[in-house]
Design an enzyme around this catalytic site. Structure first.
Site, PDB file in Angstrom:
ATOM      1  CD  GLU A 204      57.491  52.461 111.895  1.00  0.00           C
ATOM      2  OE1 GLU A 204      58.015  51.962 112.700  1.00  0.00           O
ATOM      3  OE2 GLU A 204      56.203  52.495 111.458  1.00  0.00           O
TER       4      GLU A 204
ATOM      5  CD  GLU B 278      50.883  57.688 102.187  1.00  0.00           C
ATOM      6  OE1 GLU B 278      51.760  57.654 103.118  1.00  0.00           O
ATOM      7  OE2 GLU B 278      49.792  57.210 102.553  1.00  0.00           O
TER       8      GLU B 278
ATOM      9  CB  CYS C 248      49.720  61.814 104.013  1.00  0.00           C
ATOM     10  SG  CYS C 248      51.213  61.191 105.019  1.00  0.00           S
TER      11      CYS C 248
HETATM   12  N1  THU Z   1      52.105  55.302 107.331  1.00  0.00           N
HETATM   13  C1  THU Z   1      52.148  55.860 106.169  1.00  0.00           C
HETATM   14  O1  THU Z   1      53.515  55.659 105.814  1.00  0.00           O
HETATM   15  N2  THU Z   1      51.223  56.088 105.307  1.00  0.00           N
HETATM   16  C2  THU Z   1      49.934  56.356 105.574  1.00  0.00           C
HETATM   17  O2  THU Z   1      49.150  57.000 105.031  1.00  0.00           O
HETATM   18  C3  THU Z   1      49.683  55.780 107.111  1.00  0.00           C
HETATM   19  C4  THU Z   1      50.504  55.246 107.957  1.00  0.00           C
HETATM   20  C5  THU Z   1      52.965  54.882 108.294  1.00  0.00           C
HETATM   21  C6  THU Z   1      53.397  55.562 109.592  1.00  0.00           C
HETATM   22  C7  THU Z   1      53.996  54.492 110.307  1.00  0.00           C
HETATM   23  O3  THU Z   1      55.212  54.293 109.931  1.00  0.00           O
HETATM   24  C8  THU Z   1      53.388  53.043 110.252  1.00  0.00           C
HETATM   25  O4  THU Z   1      52.647  53.506 108.741  1.00  0.00           O
HETATM   26  C9  THU Z   1      52.229  53.076 111.199  1.00  0.00           C
HETATM   27  O5  THU Z   1      51.363  53.871 111.529  1.00  0.00           O
END
Ligand code: THU
Length: 140
Positions: free
Chosen positions: A52, A63, A97
């Site tokens: 993030e 992913e 993703c």
């Molecule tokens: N996130 C992922 O890494 N993969 C997903 O498939 C869904 C969401 C992350 C993005 C963000 O950093 C956090 O989860 C909350 O949405």
């Protein structure tokens, strides 16, 4: 990072890799840590975690991090991805993703596991019906 999958039990290798990389997630804003382990058709495993950013849209999902690592290493086709999150129920991959993955693996097996051990499985083809693919650009 990549390593070879143990052909006798690919799921345990992928799950362990996803759990390990989940610990490295940078998720101070959502507090939702995700790890992903992507297995290539050649049996290599590539991992990614969500990263993030204070500028929220600059963040990237686990992913797509795994996919970028794989493509940068020369892999081009994939069998399955294992996703680990802290959610109460197994989290499916987000729409962006799904789109990123379908480019290289239309029949990808998607396995999602909670830290508590609940598991769900889908085919990417079911998660993303009517995908926009390279052939969609055929007449561009
Ligand atoms: N996130 C992922 O890494 N993969 C997903 O498939 C869904 C969401 C992350 C993005 C963000 O950093 C956090 O989860 C909350 O949405």
């Amino acid at each position: 990072m990549s390593h070879a999958v143990n052909s006798e039990n690919p799921m345990s290798v992928l799950t362990e890799a996803a759990r390990t990389v989940q610990q490295r997630a940078w998720a101070p804003y959502s507090k939702f840590r995700v790890g992903a382990a992507l297995e290539s058709t050649e049996g290599k495993v590539f991992t990614g975690c969500n990263v993030e950013n204070a500028s929220y849209p600059a963040g990237i999902c686990a992913e797509r991090g795994a996919l970028a690592s794989a493509i940068a290493s020369g892999a081009r086709a994939f069998v399955r991805v294992v996703i680990v999150s802290d959610a109460d129920t197994p989290a499916p991959p987000c729409g962006m993703c799904r789109q990123a993955l379908v480019e290289f693996a239309p029949a990808l097996e998607v396995v999602s596991i909670t830290t508590g051990g609940q598991t769900a499985r889908w085919s990417l083809a079911d998660l993303l019906p009517f995908p926009f693919t390279p052939s969609s650009l055929a007449h561009a």
